[in-house]
Scaffold this active site. Structure first.
Site, short mmCIF file in Angstrom:
data_model
loop_
_atom_site.label_atom_id
_atom_site.label_comp_id
_atom_site.label_asym_id
_atom_site.label_seq_id
_atom_site.Cartn_x
_atom_site.Cartn_y
_atom_site.Cartn_z
N SER A 5 3.61 63.68 59.18
CA SER A 5 4.08 65.06 59.30
C SER A 5 5.05 65.41 58.19
O SER A 5 5.32 66.59 57.97
CB SER A 5 4.75 65.26 60.66
OG SER A 5 5.74 64.28 60.85
N HIS A 21 -3.33 66.40 59.43
CA HIS A 21 -2.11 66.57 60.24
C HIS A 21 -2.42 67.34 61.52
O HIS A 21 -2.71 68.53 61.48
CB HIS A 21 -1.03 67.28 59.41
CG HIS A 21 0.27 67.40 60.12
ND1 HIS A 21 1.12 68.47 59.98
CD2 HIS A 21 0.88 66.56 61.01
CE1 HIS A 21 2.19 68.29 60.74
NE2 HIS A 21 2.07 67.15 61.38
N GLU A 61 -4.10 70.49 59.75
CA GLU A 61 -3.88 70.72 58.32
C GLU A 61 -4.61 69.63 57.54
O GLU A 61 -4.47 68.44 57.85
CB GLU A 61 -2.38 70.69 58.01
CG GLU A 61 -1.65 71.91 58.55
CD GLU A 61 -0.14 71.82 58.39
OE1 GLU A 61 0.50 72.86 58.20
OE2 GLU A 61 0.41 70.70 58.48
N ASN A 99 5.09 72.67 59.30
CA ASN A 99 6.44 72.12 59.38
C ASN A 99 7.38 72.70 58.34
O ASN A 99 8.60 72.79 58.56
CB ASN A 99 6.41 70.59 59.28
CG ASN A 99 6.00 69.96 60.59
OD1 ASN A 99 5.98 70.62 61.62
ND2 ASN A 99 5.65 68.68 60.56
N1 3HC Z 1 -3.99 67.70 77.24
C1 3HC Z 1 -4.89 68.63 77.57
N2 3HC Z 1 -4.56 69.92 77.81
C2 3HC Z 1 -3.25 70.25 77.70
C3 3HC Z 1 -2.27 69.31 77.36
C4 3HC Z 1 -2.68 67.96 77.11
N3 3HC Z 1 -1.82 67.00 76.78
N4 3HC Z 1 -1.06 69.94 77.31
C5 3HC Z 1 -1.30 71.21 77.63
N5 3HC Z 1 -2.60 71.41 77.87
C6 3HC Z 1 -3.24 72.67 78.23
C7 3HC Z 1 -3.17 73.00 79.69
O1 3HC Z 1 -4.20 72.39 80.43
C8 3HC Z 1 -3.29 74.50 79.68
O2 3HC Z 1 -4.62 74.91 79.45
P1 3HC Z 1 -5.17 76.37 79.91
O3 3HC Z 1 -4.26 77.39 79.31
O4 3HC Z 1 -6.56 76.43 79.33
O5 3HC Z 1 -5.12 76.34 81.38
C9 3HC Z 1 -2.53 74.89 78.41
O6 3HC Z 1 -2.49 73.70 77.60
C10 3HC Z 1 -1.14 75.31 78.72
O7 3HC Z 1 -0.49 74.25 79.38
P2 3HC Z 1 0.52 74.46 80.60
O8 3HC Z 1 0.06 75.61 81.44
O9 3HC Z 1 0.72 73.14 81.28
O10 3HC Z 1 1.90 74.73 79.92
P3 3HC Z 1 2.33 75.85 78.94
O11 3HC Z 1 1.61 77.12 79.16
O12 3HC Z 1 3.81 75.79 79.02
O13 3HC Z 1 1.85 75.29 77.51
C11 3HC Z 1 2.03 74.06 75.52
C12 3HC Z 1 2.25 74.05 77.03
C13 3HC Z 1 0.53 74.03 75.21
C14 3HC Z 1 2.68 72.77 74.99
C15 3HC Z 1 2.66 75.38 74.94
O14 3HC Z 1 3.96 75.52 75.40
C16 3HC Z 1 2.69 75.39 73.44
O15 3HC Z 1 1.70 75.70 72.79
N6 3HC Z 1 3.86 75.08 72.86
C17 3HC Z 1 4.03 75.00 71.44
C18 3HC Z 1 3.59 73.64 70.97
C19 3HC Z 1 3.78 73.48 69.50
O16 3HC Z 1 4.33 74.31 68.79
N7 3HC Z 1 3.31 72.33 69.00
C20 3HC Z 1 3.47 71.99 67.64
C21 3HC Z 1 4.69 71.16 67.51
S1 3HC Z 1 4.99 70.74 65.83
C22 3HC Z 1 4.05 69.39 65.57
O17 3HC Z 1 3.38 68.87 66.43
C23 3HC Z 1 4.08 68.87 64.20
C24 3HC Z 1 4.76 67.56 64.10
O18 3HC Z 1 4.47 67.08 62.82
C25 3HC Z 1 6.28 67.66 64.28
#
Ligand code: 3HC
Length: 312
Positions: free
Chosen positions: A143, A166, A178, A216
């Site tokens: 990342s 990524h 990415e 990022n």
């Molecule tokens: N496996 C499968 N499905 C998943 C899952 C997993 N581990 N986690 C979440 N989901 C699905 C749920 O089943 C649900 O699906 P649906 O909408 O089709 O019913 C959907 O995701 C939403 O999940 P929840 O209802 O449980 O919870 P939220 O609505 O709060 O969503 C989230 C959780 C998807 C994590 C949302 O909050 C989100 O998109 N957050 C932002 C995440 C983000 O920005 N990630 C990038 C981080 S930076 C990164 O990774 C880079 C690294 O290099 C630092």
């Protein structure tokens, strides 16, 4: 332990084909590695997930099972049998292995997703690039580290096949990958990597090998500015989160996201860029903050440690 038996394939052609790339080896069975293995397996790629010991592999299998059950419930509501079949079918495409050398011997694509440590990643690729077929694509899920630096100890022919892939957390849910191109990578490798990303149902965004790539590079200053806003007493973490969710439509507020990603990870990334990131060195946007330093020092790393900006 094997989920399915290792599948042997003759590797004849020198140009990699899309069917070769269906044999994927993922190195590292943490949240990211197991997520990558899972999404590839869900699209019937033959995946080998590798880690140093059986315990780590079982943990990775646990992550996959839990997430697959979640996906299955949505795909087949009210049909427990179909849900089980879906989970078993996907897991049936994953072989667990502690033998990295053997696991890459017929791979079309090797994706590394281990700890963010340059030396560790370089050592893995120096070893595995020799063991993998000489047309396999080599990819890192880093990342924050430069793709060219990870590939630096490899031969030119290997560097031409080396790319960044990524993924984002949670991998099964986040649609973006990415595709990071260094100056030395072949266009065919880029095209093949893009095709692979599409084949697992994700959307690629191709970008140059610069610190933070796209997401990022934009996310980290946003997180750091949020922390500075909190430190300067403008608003509480809760109110800043509420503001960004309801005012900007973000799924998580910046503090929820920081806790989700891990405060140690955030600190590691910004410290690295502030110290020596190409074009970012000394940039105040990436200077760590007292609050972040204190939390990390105290072991409050976010969701994974039960405490960060919030308690879990
Ligand atoms: N496996 C499968 N499905 C998943 C899952 C997993 N581990 N986690 C979440 N989901 C699905 C749920 O089943 C649900 O699906 P649906 O909408 O089709 O019913 C959907 O995701 C939403 O999940 P929840 O209802 O449980 O919870 P939220 O609505 O709060 O969503 C989230 C959780 C998807 C994590 C949302 O909050 C989100 O998109 N957050 C932002 C995440 C983000 O920005 N990630 C990038 C981080 S930076 C990164 O990774 C880079 C690294 O290099 C630092």
């Amino acid at each position: 332990m094997k989920i399915s038996s290792l599948r042997k394939h003759a590797f004849t052609s020198s140009a990699i084909t899309q069917s070769d790339i269906r044999r994927v080896t993922v190195i590292g069975s943490g949240q990211m590695g197991s997520g990558i293995a899972q999404v590839a397996a869900m699209k019937q790629h033959e995946v080998t997930l590798v880690d140093v010991n059986q315990e780590a592999l079982e943990r990775g299998k646990g992550y996959m099972s839990k997430s697959l059950k979640r996906v299955a419930k949505k795909k087949f509501p009210e049909d427990a049998k179909a849900q089980n079949q879906f989970v078993e079918k996907a897991l049936g495409h994953v072989t667990l292995s502690t033998n990295a050398s053997k696991s890459v011997s017929n791979a079309g694509l090797v994706v590394e997703a281990v700890v963010e440590n340059l030396k560790a990643k370089q050592n893995i690729f120096v070893k595995l690039a020799m063991e993998a077929p000489d047309n396999a694509i080599l990819a890192s899920n880093t990342s924050s580290l430069p793709i060219a630096k990870i590939a630096a100890p490899l031969t030119l022919s290997q560097r031409k096949r080396f790319i960044g892939l990524h993924f984002f957390n949670p991998v099964p849910q986040m649609k973006l990958v990415e595709v990071v191109r260094s100056d030395e990578v072949d266009q065919k490798t880029v095209d093949d990597a893009v095709a692979f990303v599409k084949s697992i149902g994700k959307t690629p965004a191709v970008c140059k090998d610069t610190p933070g790539f796209i997401v990022n590079r934009l996310l980290l200053p946003y997180m750091m500015e949020s922390i500075r806003l909190l430190e300067s007493g403008v608003a509480s973490a809760r109110d800043i989160d509420t503001a960004m969710k309801l005012g900007a439509g973000y799924p998580m507020g910046p503090f929820e996201l920081c806790d989700y990603v891990g405060l140690d990870t955030i600190k590691f990334i910004v410290d690295g860029w502030y110290k020596e990131g190409a074009g970012l060195k000394g940039n105040k946007l990436f200077e760590s903050s007292k609050k972040l330093d204190e939390l990390v020092q105290a072991g409050s790393l976010g969701v994974k440690s039960g405490k960060g900006f919030y308690d879990y």
